[in-house]
Design a protein around this motif. Structure first.
Motif, mmCIF file in Angstrom:
data_model
loop_
_atom_site.group_PDB
_atom_site.id
_atom_site.type_symbol
_atom_site.label_atom_id
_atom_site.label_comp_id
_atom_site.label_asym_id
_atom_site.label_seq_id
_atom_site.Cartn_x
_atom_site.Cartn_y
_atom_site.Cartn_z
ATOM 1 N N LYS A 104 0.654 -1.554 0.114
ATOM 2 C CA LYS A 104 -0.452 0.222 -0.121
ATOM 3 C C LYS A 104 0.839 1.120 -0.345
ATOM 4 O O LYS A 104 0.498 1.552 -1.209
ATOM 5 N N GLU A 105 1.832 1.220 0.748
ATOM 6 C CA GLU A 105 2.402 2.231 0.706
ATOM 7 C C GLU A 105 3.287 2.810 -0.178
ATOM 8 O O GLU A 105 3.549 4.346 -1.136
ATOM 9 N N GLU A 106 4.009 1.093 -1.594
ATOM 10 C CA GLU A 106 4.421 1.837 -2.569
ATOM 11 C C GLU A 106 3.663 2.549 -3.579
ATOM 12 O O GLU A 106 3.704 3.282 -3.990
ATOM 13 N N ALA A 107 2.061 1.557 -3.360
ATOM 14 C CA ALA A 107 1.181 2.120 -4.118
ATOM 15 C C ALA A 107 0.639 3.929 -3.765
ATOM 16 O O ALA A 107 0.649 4.635 -4.809
ATOM 17 N N SER A 108 0.726 3.980 -2.325
ATOM 18 C CA SER A 108 0.754 5.745 -2.605
ATOM 19 C C SER A 108 1.420 6.185 -3.047
ATOM 20 O O SER A 108 1.578 7.231 -3.621
ATOM 21 N N TYR A 109 3.426 5.849 -2.867
ATOM 22 C CA TYR A 109 4.408 6.769 -3.319
ATOM 23 C C TYR A 109 4.377 6.714 -5.363
ATOM 24 O O TYR A 109 4.854 8.002 -5.179
ATOM 25 N N HIS A 110 3.636 6.316 -5.616
ATOM 26 C CA HIS A 110 3.348 6.581 -7.605
ATOM 27 C C HIS A 110 2.379 6.966 -7.909
ATOM 28 O O HIS A 110 2.412 7.531 -8.515
ATOM 29 N N LYS A 111 0.905 7.558 -6.555
ATOM 30 C CA LYS A 111 -0.170 8.382 -6.844
ATOM 31 C C LYS A 111 1.068 9.544 -6.547
ATOM 32 O O LYS A 111 0.322 10.733 -6.902
ATOM 33 N N GLU A 112 1.547 9.892 -5.840
ATOM 34 C CA GLU A 112 2.505 11.010 -5.245
ATOM 35 C C GLU A 112 3.121 11.500 -6.801
ATOM 36 O O GLU A 112 2.966 12.222 -6.829
ATOM 37 N N LEU A 113 4.104 10.273 -6.960
ATOM 38 C CA LEU A 113 4.902 10.984 -7.632
ATOM 39 C C LEU A 113 4.148 11.462 -9.130
ATOM 40 O O LEU A 113 4.717 12.118 -9.667
ATOM 41 N N GLU A 114 2.485 10.628 -9.498
ATOM 42 C CA GLU A 114 1.830 10.933 -10.925
ATOM 43 C C GLU A 114 1.484 12.279 -10.192
ATOM 44 O O GLU A 114 1.672 13.207 -11.006
ATOM 45 N N LYS A 115 1.119 13.328 -9.261
ATOM 46 C CA LYS A 115 0.864 13.949 -8.987
ATOM 47 C C LYS A 115 1.593 15.403 -9.139
ATOM 48 O O LYS A 115 1.078 15.664 -9.240
ATOM 49 N N GLN A 116 2.893 14.565 -8.847
ATOM 50 C CA GLN A 116 4.066 15.398 -8.917
ATOM 51 C C GLN A 116 4.119 15.844 -10.084
ATOM 52 O O GLN A 116 4.206 17.521 -10.734
ATOM 53 N N GLN A 117 4.287 14.605 -11.147
ATOM 54 C CA GLN A 117 4.818 14.917 -12.335
ATOM 55 C C GLN A 117 3.625 16.109 -13.459
ATOM 56 O O GLN A 117 3.701 16.388 -13.657
ATOM 57 N N ALA A 118 2.160 15.789 -12.368
ATOM 58 C CA ALA A 118 1.168 16.421 -13.376
ATOM 59 C C ALA A 118 1.628 18.160 -12.493
ATOM 60 O O ALA A 118 0.931 19.316 -13.622
ATOM 61 N N SER A 119 1.885 17.985 -11.403
ATOM 62 C CA SER A 119 1.940 20.148 -11.159
ATOM 63 C C SER A 119 2.995 20.167 -11.993
ATOM 64 O O SER A 119 3.305 21.607 -12.185
ATOM 65 N N ILE A 120 3.781 19.410 -12.292
ATOM 66 C CA ILE A 120 5.599 20.006 -12.924
ATOM 67 C C ILE A 120 5.063 20.463 -14.381
ATOM 68 O O ILE A 120 5.183 21.521 -15.363
ATOM 69 N N ALA A 121 4.167 19.507 -15.289
ATOM 70 C CA ALA A 121 3.735 19.201 -16.181
ATOM 71 C C ALA A 121 2.699 20.666 -16.413
ATOM 72 O O ALA A 121 3.035 22.200 -16.869
ATOM 73 N N LYS A 122 2.188 21.101 -15.164
ATOM 74 C CA LYS A 122 0.824 22.327 -15.036
ATOM 75 C C LYS A 122 1.831 23.381 -14.802
ATOM 76 O O LYS A 122 1.489 25.158 -15.848
ATOM 77 N N LEU A 123 2.531 23.323 -14.243
ATOM 78 C CA LEU A 123 3.809 24.665 -13.763
ATOM 79 C C LEU A 123 4.396 25.487 -14.798
ATOM 80 O O LEU A 123 4.883 26.134 -15.603
ATOM 81 N N GLU A 124 4.867 23.858 -15.902
ATOM 82 C CA GLU A 124 5.667 24.067 -17.516
ATOM 83 C C GLU A 124 5.243 24.723 -17.987
ATOM 84 O O GLU A 124 5.122 25.842 -19.133
ATOM 85 N N GLN A 125 3.527 24.729 -18.585
ATOM 86 C CA GLN A 125 2.869 25.348 -19.869
ATOM 87 C C GLN A 125 2.439 26.874 -18.459
ATOM 88 O O GLN A 125 2.559 27.185 -19.803
#
Length: 116
Positions: free
Chosen positions: A19-40
């Protein structure tokens, strides 16, 4: 109420790590989406700083995966050993506990493959 068996403890430990691993994957996806949004977007005066902070967060999250993989492999080994011990005569674990343990093993193997 009877104390939990060693098999149950090992199963719960492995489930928590999956469950912890799944949570970190979700967090990573959110962070990457946030970076993409900031870059745009980029209109904010603090956008550059925020982008650097988000990128740092992504790197920190990625750095957790090898350590988490190692912990999962250790917990998986322990659970597999416990399953082997419970196969012998006088086993103390119920069939339900054994099935849960086997499901945890399968989930952990898949999670470890995703990390690799």
């Amino acid at each position: 109420m009877a104390p939990p068996s060693q098999l149950s403890i090992a199963t719960n430990t492995l489930n928590r790590l999956v469950k912890e691993e799944a949570s970190y994957h979700k967090e990573l996806e959110k962070q990457q989406a946030s970076i993409a949004k900031l870059e745009q977007g980029g209109g904010d005066e603090n956008a550059e700083y925020t982008l650097k902070q988000e990128q740092r967060g992504v790197e920190e999250t990625k750095a957790i995966f090898p350590q988490l993989k190692s912990k999962m492999q250790d917990a998986l080994t322990k659970l597999e050993q416990q399953l082997e011990q419970d196969k012998g005569p006088g086993d103390q674990s119920s069939p339900e506990e054994i099935n849960k343990a086997k499901e945890s093993v399968a989930a952990a193997l898949q999670a470890i493959r995703e990390i690799s």
